[in-house]
Design a protein around this motif. Sequence first.
Motif, PDB file in Angstrom:
ATOM      1  N   PRO A 250       0.810  -1.224   0.000  1.00  0.00           N
ATOM      2  CA  PRO A 250       0.000   0.000   0.000  1.00  0.00           C
ATOM      3  C   PRO A 250       0.846   1.278   0.000  1.00  0.00           C
ATOM      4  O   PRO A 250       0.507   2.250  -0.677  1.00  0.00           O
ATOM      5  N   THR A 251       1.941   1.264   0.727  1.00  0.00           N
ATOM      6  CA  THR A 251       2.825   2.426   0.767  1.00  0.00           C
ATOM      7  C   THR A 251       3.505   2.618  -0.583  1.00  0.00           C
ATOM      8  O   THR A 251       3.656   3.747  -1.057  1.00  0.00           O
ATOM      9  N   LEU A 252       3.888   1.524  -1.224  1.00  0.00           N
ATOM     10  CA  LEU A 252       4.493   1.596  -2.558  1.00  0.00           C
ATOM     11  C   LEU A 252       3.484   2.152  -3.564  1.00  0.00           C
ATOM     12  O   LEU A 252       3.819   3.039  -4.352  1.00  0.00           O
ATOM     13  N   ARG A 253       2.258   1.649  -3.530  1.00  0.00           N
ATOM     14  CA  ARG A 253       1.231   2.151  -4.452  1.00  0.00           C
ATOM     15  C   ARG A 253       0.996   3.654  -4.242  1.00  0.00           C
ATOM     16  O   ARG A 253       0.851   4.409  -5.202  1.00  0.00           O
ATOM     17  N   ALA A 254       0.968   4.089  -2.994  1.00  0.00           N
ATOM     18  CA  ALA A 254       0.776   5.512  -2.694  1.00  0.00           C
ATOM     19  C   ALA A 254       1.939   6.349  -3.230  1.00  0.00           C
ATOM     20  O   ALA A 254       1.728   7.439  -3.779  1.00  0.00           O
ATOM     21  N   ALA A 255       3.147   5.855  -3.086  1.00  0.00           N
ATOM     22  CA  ALA A 255       4.325   6.577  -3.584  1.00  0.00           C
ATOM     23  C   ALA A 255       4.278   6.708  -5.094  1.00  0.00           C
ATOM     24  O   ALA A 255       4.578   7.769  -5.652  1.00  0.00           O
ATOM     25  N   VAL A 256       3.891   5.642  -5.773  1.00  0.00           N
ATOM     26  CA  VAL A 256       3.809   5.661  -7.234  1.00  0.00           C
ATOM     27  C   VAL A 256       2.684   6.593  -7.681  1.00  0.00           C
ATOM     28  O   VAL A 256       2.830   7.331  -8.659  1.00  0.00           O
ATOM     29  N   GLU A 257       1.595   6.575  -6.963  1.00  0.00           N
ATOM     30  CA  GLU A 257       0.451   7.443  -7.298  1.00  0.00           C
ATOM     31  C   GLU A 257       0.870   8.916  -7.277  1.00  0.00           C
ATOM     32  O   GLU A 257       0.433   9.700  -8.113  1.00  0.00           O
ATOM     33  N   GLN A 258       1.724   9.274  -6.330  1.00  0.00           N
ATOM     34  CA  GLN A 258       2.167  10.666  -6.207  1.00  0.00           C
ATOM     35  C   GLN A 258       3.032  11.108  -7.379  1.00  0.00           C
ATOM     36  O   GLN A 258       3.161  12.306  -7.638  1.00  0.00           O
ATOM     37  N   THR A 259       3.632  10.168  -8.076  1.00  0.00           N
ATOM     38  CA  THR A 259       4.548  10.517  -9.166  1.00  0.00           C
ATOM     39  C   THR A 259       4.046  10.081 -10.539  1.00  0.00           C
ATOM     40  O   THR A 259       4.756  10.242 -11.524  1.00  0.00           O
ATOM     41  N   LYS A 260       2.830   9.565 -10.610  1.00  0.00           N
ATOM     42  CA  LYS A 260       2.370   9.016 -11.884  1.00  0.00           C
ATOM     43  C   LYS A 260       2.237  10.084 -12.966  1.00  0.00           C
ATOM     44  O   LYS A 260       2.304   9.765 -14.147  1.00  0.00           O
ATOM     45  N   HIS A 261       2.099  11.343 -12.578  1.00  0.00           N
ATOM     46  CA  HIS A 261       2.030  12.417 -13.573  1.00  0.00           C
ATOM     47  C   HIS A 261       3.325  12.518 -14.390  1.00  0.00           C
ATOM     48  O   HIS A 261       3.325  13.112 -15.458  1.00  0.00           O
ATOM     49  N   GLU A 262       4.397  11.934 -13.887  1.00  0.00           N
ATOM     50  CA  GLU A 262       5.678  11.954 -14.586  1.00  0.00           C
ATOM     51  C   GLU A 262       5.734  10.928 -15.714  1.00  0.00           C
ATOM     52  O   GLU A 262       6.641  10.969 -16.537  1.00  0.00           O
ATOM     53  N   LEU A 263       4.769  10.015 -15.741  1.00  0.00           N
ATOM     54  CA  LEU A 263       4.828   8.875 -16.643  1.00  0.00           C
ATOM     55  C   LEU A 263       3.794   8.970 -17.755  1.00  0.00           C
ATOM     56  O   LEU A 263       2.676   9.440 -17.539  1.00  0.00           O
TER      57      LEU A 263
END
Length: 92
Positions: free
Chosen positions: A59-72
């Motif tokens: 869950p923490t990994l998914r949250a971290a990725v969610e915060q940066t998904k605009h970069e992808l």
Amino acid sequence: MAEQDFALYIERLEQVFDQAVAEGTDDELFASGYLRGHFDLVVAQLELQEQAKTEAVLPTLRAAVEQTKHELAPADQQHIADMIARLEQAAA
């Protein structure tokens, strides 16, 4: 015992990254490298915060990725999602 369980859990997930490096496509290699950075940071933060619990990692990994998904790009987001699914399978 909890520390040992956590370490074994992390090791099992790291094998997913290692497999992607050894056998993966270019897209899987990208997703693995991108996620590995987030994964290592998440694990270190959980350990420092004394929250090293297996149920907190993904869950923490998914949250971290969610915060940066605009970069992808959307295609890259899908590759990342696919790699997270592989991690979830390995975690089960």
